[in-house]
Design a protein around this motif. Structure first.
Motif, mmCIF file in Angstrom:
data_model
loop_
_atom_site.group_PDB
_atom_site.id
_atom_site.type_symbol
_atom_site.label_atom_id
_atom_site.label_comp_id
_atom_site.label_asym_id
_atom_site.label_seq_id
_atom_site.Cartn_x
_atom_site.Cartn_y
_atom_site.Cartn_z
ATOM 1 N N VAL A 34 -6.674 0.911 -20.649
ATOM 2 C CA VAL A 34 -6.011 1.429 -19.463
ATOM 3 C C VAL A 34 -5.079 0.369 -18.881
ATOM 4 C CG1 VAL A 34 -7.881 0.676 -17.927
ATOM 5 C CG2 VAL A 34 -6.427 2.587 -17.249
ATOM 6 N N ALA A 35 -3.964 0.791 -18.271
ATOM 7 C CA ALA A 35 -3.026 -0.115 -17.608
ATOM 8 C C ALA A 35 -3.307 -0.122 -16.114
ATOM 9 C CB ALA A 35 -1.585 0.312 -17.874
ATOM 10 N N TYR A 36 -3.161 -1.289 -15.474
ATOM 11 C CA TYR A 36 -3.406 -1.426 -14.047
ATOM 12 C C TYR A 36 -2.144 -1.861 -13.311
ATOM 13 C CZ TYR A 36 -8.426 -1.820 -15.277
ATOM 14 O OH TYR A 36 -9.694 -1.613 -15.757
ATOM 15 N N VAL A 37 -1.953 -1.302 -12.116
ATOM 16 C CA VAL A 37 -1.101 -1.926 -11.102
ATOM 17 C C VAL A 37 -2.080 -2.483 -10.077
ATOM 18 C CG1 VAL A 37 0.661 -1.606 -9.336
ATOM 19 C CG2 VAL A 37 0.807 -0.342 -11.473
ATOM 20 N N PHE A 38 -2.199 -3.810 -10.026
ATOM 21 C CA PHE A 38 -3.226 -4.454 -9.209
ATOM 22 C C PHE A 38 -2.553 -5.055 -7.976
ATOM 23 C CE2 PHE A 38 -6.209 -7.670 -7.870
ATOM 24 C CZ PHE A 38 -7.449 -7.098 -8.111
ATOM 25 N N ILE A 39 -2.768 -4.415 -6.832
ATOM 26 C CA ILE A 39 -2.115 -4.815 -5.583
ATOM 27 C C ILE A 39 -3.091 -5.638 -4.752
ATOM 28 C CG2 ILE A 39 -1.131 -3.941 -3.433
ATOM 29 C CD1 ILE A 39 -0.141 -1.524 -5.051
ATOM 30 N N ALA A 40 -2.666 -6.817 -4.326
ATOM 31 C CA ALA A 40 -3.546 -7.698 -3.555
ATOM 32 C C ALA A 40 -2.711 -8.735 -2.827
ATOM 33 C CB ALA A 40 -4.557 -8.385 -4.469
ATOM 34 N N SER A 47 0.825 -1.216 0.000
ATOM 35 C CA SER A 47 0.000 0.000 0.000
ATOM 36 C C SER A 47 0.857 1.263 0.000
ATOM 37 C CB SER A 47 -0.940 0.004 1.209
ATOM 38 O OG SER A 47 -1.924 -1.010 1.074
ATOM 39 N N THR A 48 2.002 1.237 0.674
ATOM 40 C CA THR A 48 2.924 2.377 0.618
ATOM 41 C C THR A 48 3.415 2.583 -0.807
ATOM 42 O OG1 THR A 48 3.642 1.970 2.894
ATOM 43 C CG2 THR A 48 5.074 3.330 1.532
ATOM 44 N N LEU A 49 3.708 1.489 -1.496
ATOM 45 C CA LEU A 49 4.103 1.571 -2.902
ATOM 46 C C LEU A 49 2.994 2.197 -3.735
ATOM 47 C CD1 LEU A 49 5.982 0.846 -5.294
ATOM 48 C CD2 LEU A 49 4.901 -1.422 -5.307
ATOM 49 N N ALA A 50 1.746 1.784 -3.503
ATOM 50 C CA ALA A 50 0.615 2.327 -4.269
ATOM 51 C C ALA A 50 0.498 3.826 -4.080
ATOM 52 C CB ALA A 50 -0.675 1.631 -3.840
ATOM 53 N N ARG A 51 0.638 4.293 -2.860
ATOM 54 C CA ARG A 51 0.492 5.719 -2.582
ATOM 55 C C ARG A 51 1.616 6.525 -3.232
ATOM 56 N NH1 ARG A 51 -2.950 7.171 1.436
ATOM 57 N NH2 ARG A 51 -1.647 8.919 2.062
ATOM 58 N N MET A 52 2.812 5.957 -3.322
ATOM 59 C CA MET A 52 3.904 6.666 -3.994
ATOM 60 C C MET A 52 3.703 6.716 -5.504
ATOM 61 S SD MET A 52 7.443 5.816 -1.947
ATOM 62 C CE MET A 52 7.312 4.032 -1.970
ATOM 63 N N ILE A 106 -6.331 6.237 -8.748
ATOM 64 C CA ILE A 106 -6.233 5.144 -7.784
ATOM 65 C C ILE A 106 -7.635 4.707 -7.371
ATOM 66 C CG2 ILE A 106 -6.059 6.715 -5.790
ATOM 67 C CD1 ILE A 106 -4.121 4.655 -4.527
ATOM 68 N N VAL A 107 -7.791 3.402 -7.186
ATOM 69 C CA VAL A 107 -8.995 2.820 -6.581
ATOM 70 C C VAL A 107 -8.568 2.284 -5.229
ATOM 71 C CG1 VAL A 107 -10.778 1.049 -6.746
ATOM 72 C CG2 VAL A 107 -10.001 2.237 -8.810
ATOM 73 N N LEU A 108 -9.166 2.815 -4.165
ATOM 74 C CA LEU A 108 -8.731 2.487 -2.811
ATOM 75 C C LEU A 108 -9.371 1.196 -2.309
ATOM 76 C CD1 LEU A 108 -8.860 6.114 -1.419
ATOM 77 C CD2 LEU A 108 -6.822 4.798 -1.989
ATOM 78 N N GLN A 109 -8.799 0.692 -1.232
ATOM 79 C CA GLN A 109 -9.158 -0.633 -0.733
ATOM 80 C C GLN A 109 -10.568 -0.710 -0.160
ATOM 81 O OE1 GLN A 109 -6.367 -2.098 2.132
ATOM 82 N NE2 GLN A 109 -7.608 -3.861 2.716
ATOM 83 N N VAL A 139 -3.263 5.110 -16.486
ATOM 84 C CA VAL A 139 -2.893 4.133 -15.459
ATOM 85 C C VAL A 139 -3.857 4.253 -14.282
ATOM 86 C CG1 VAL A 139 -1.113 3.413 -13.811
ATOM 87 C CG2 VAL A 139 -0.447 4.199 -16.093
ATOM 88 N N ILE A 140 -4.320 3.107 -13.779
ATOM 89 C CA ILE A 140 -5.092 3.072 -12.535
ATOM 90 C C ILE A 140 -4.380 2.129 -11.568
ATOM 91 C CG2 ILE A 140 -7.267 2.474 -11.423
ATOM 92 C CD1 ILE A 140 -8.727 3.186 -13.928
ATOM 93 N N VAL A 141 -4.065 2.636 -10.384
ATOM 94 C CA VAL A 141 -3.474 1.817 -9.324
ATOM 95 C C VAL A 141 -4.615 1.290 -8.468
ATOM 96 C CG1 VAL A 141 -1.918 1.790 -7.345
ATOM 97 C CG2 VAL A 141 -1.361 3.183 -9.349
ATOM 98 N N CYS A 142 -4.764 -0.021 -8.419
ATOM 99 C CA CYS A 142 -5.830 -0.671 -7.648
ATOM 100 C C CYS A 142 -5.214 -1.239 -6.375
ATOM 101 C CB CYS A 142 -6.484 -1.775 -8.468
ATOM 102 S SG CYS A 142 -7.189 -1.236 -10.036
ATOM 103 N N ASP A 143 -5.455 -0.573 -5.245
ATOM 104 C CA ASP A 143 -4.872 -0.989 -3.973
ATOM 105 C C ASP A 143 -5.849 -1.917 -3.247
ATOM 106 O OD1 ASP A 143 -3.411 -1.274 -1.679
ATOM 107 O OD2 ASP A 143 -3.822 0.721 -0.904
ATOM 108 N N GLU A 144 -5.693 -3.204 -3.465
ATOM 109 C CA GLU A 144 -6.562 -4.230 -2.888
ATOM 110 C C GLU A 144 -8.043 -3.864 -3.068
ATOM 111 O OE1 GLU A 144 -5.471 -6.267 0.576
ATOM 112 O OE2 GLU A 144 -3.412 -5.569 0.593
#
Length: 329
Positions: free
Chosen positions: A212-218, A59-64, A100-103, A181-186
């Protein structure tokens, strides 16, 4: 896919350390090394999954990545721009391109605003993005896009929706300014399993339609495998393995990745007894005082003295692993 022109987001040796207060006033208790040297590229129209245990720094990575947290060192590059170095008008322009899409869908929406007001806000912040006369039509398009009925849902408040519907509203808000880009944080961890599938399928459909490109964090490895083109595995603030989804899941090269995959439930009874569960010894080390050398060595079954004295680099291009003794395929 490997061309440099396809890279839309580049992360270079990203570090984020948080100071820890000591027991006495004005004293320091060290540094929490939440993210400690992470690098990767995100290509246009692909999904990069980021997995790891709770507390590994996802999640710290997502916020950066979206500029909500400033790195201690390293940089996030979007095209020619450095995200954390942008100010004023440049920063505003960047935030149109990276969303960003938050958890938690229950806290990420303002409870005092209707869906109409929530989705209008991006255009109020970026008035040049769309003519005022077309904004309401655009909001209706966004709700249609995420599977909600504008005639029914437009003037409702967040508490009048289910968790899955709220997350769809969050996705619609992220799509409002047509980001790259959309960062999806869980984004599905707080949802029921059936709703998780709906949201993941929605994200995949939107990617096909919009590019769109995603960084999908889970931390759910099954969900990550379903949606990702490539996967990066984090452990204690560092990437330990990165590669194409099929290769990484079928033949993990890092012992930590193999241990993670061994914990994934197997729905089919046939062959379930043939799989060996890997139980790691001890608890994850403290990010305030991580082990020397390889950070996984204190829990690794094949660690040697070399692992304690020398930190393995993340070596490789398309398939990379940070291990002195990578597992055979």
């Amino acid at each position: 896919m490997s061309a440099t022109d396809d890279v839309v987001l580049r992360v270079e040796n990203l570090v984020r350390h948080f100071p820890v207060k000591g027991r006495l006033p004005f004293t320091s208790g060290g540094l929490v090394k939440a993210v400690d040297g992470v690098s990767f590229d995100l290509r246009r129209g692909e999904t990069l999954g980021v997995v790891g245990e709770s507390g590994c720094g996802k999640s710290t990575l997502a916020r950066m990545l979206v500029g909500l947290e400033r790195p201690t060192s390293g940089q996030v590059r979007f095209g020619d721009a450095v995200v954390h170095a942008a100010r004023g008008r440049d920063l505003r322009a960047l935030r149109r391109r990276i969303q960003i899409v938050l958890q938690d869908p229950y806290t990420s929406l303002n409870p005092r605003r209707t869906v109409r007001e929530i989705l209008l806000q991006p255009f109020e912040i970026h008035p040049d993005a769309l003519d005022r006369k077309r904004r309401l039509d655009r909001i209706r398009e966004l709700l249609d896009l995420v599977g909600l009925d504008p005639s029914v849902h437009l003037d409702r408040y967040p508490h009048q929706f289910s968790g899955g519907q709220r997350q769809r509203i969050g996705i619609a808000r992220a799509l409002a300014l047509q980001p790259d880009v959309i960062v999806c944080d869980e984004p599905v961890s707080a949802l029921d399993v059936s709703v998780q599938a709906q949201v993941v399928n929605l994200l995949e459909r939107l990617q096909r339609e919009l590019g769109v490109a995603y960084v999908f964090i889970a931390h759910d490895l099954s969900v990550v495998r379903h949606i990702s083109d490539r996967v990066a595995v984090m452990y204690l603030g560092k990437l330990v393995e990165r590669g194409p989804e099929v290769t990484l899941y079928d033949a993990p090269a890092h012992p930590y990745t193999k241990a993670l995959l061994s914990a994934v439930p197997v729905p089919e009874p046939v062959g379930r007894g043939d799989r060996r569960r890997i139980l790691l010894a001890g608890d994850p080390p403290s990010p305030v005082n991580p082990p020397s050398g390889c950070r996984f060595r204190t829990r690794c079954w094949q660690a040697t003295e070399t692992c304690a004295t020398t930190e393995p680099p993340l070596a490789g291009d398309e398939r990379a692993v940070a291990c002195h003794y990578p597992l055979a395929a």
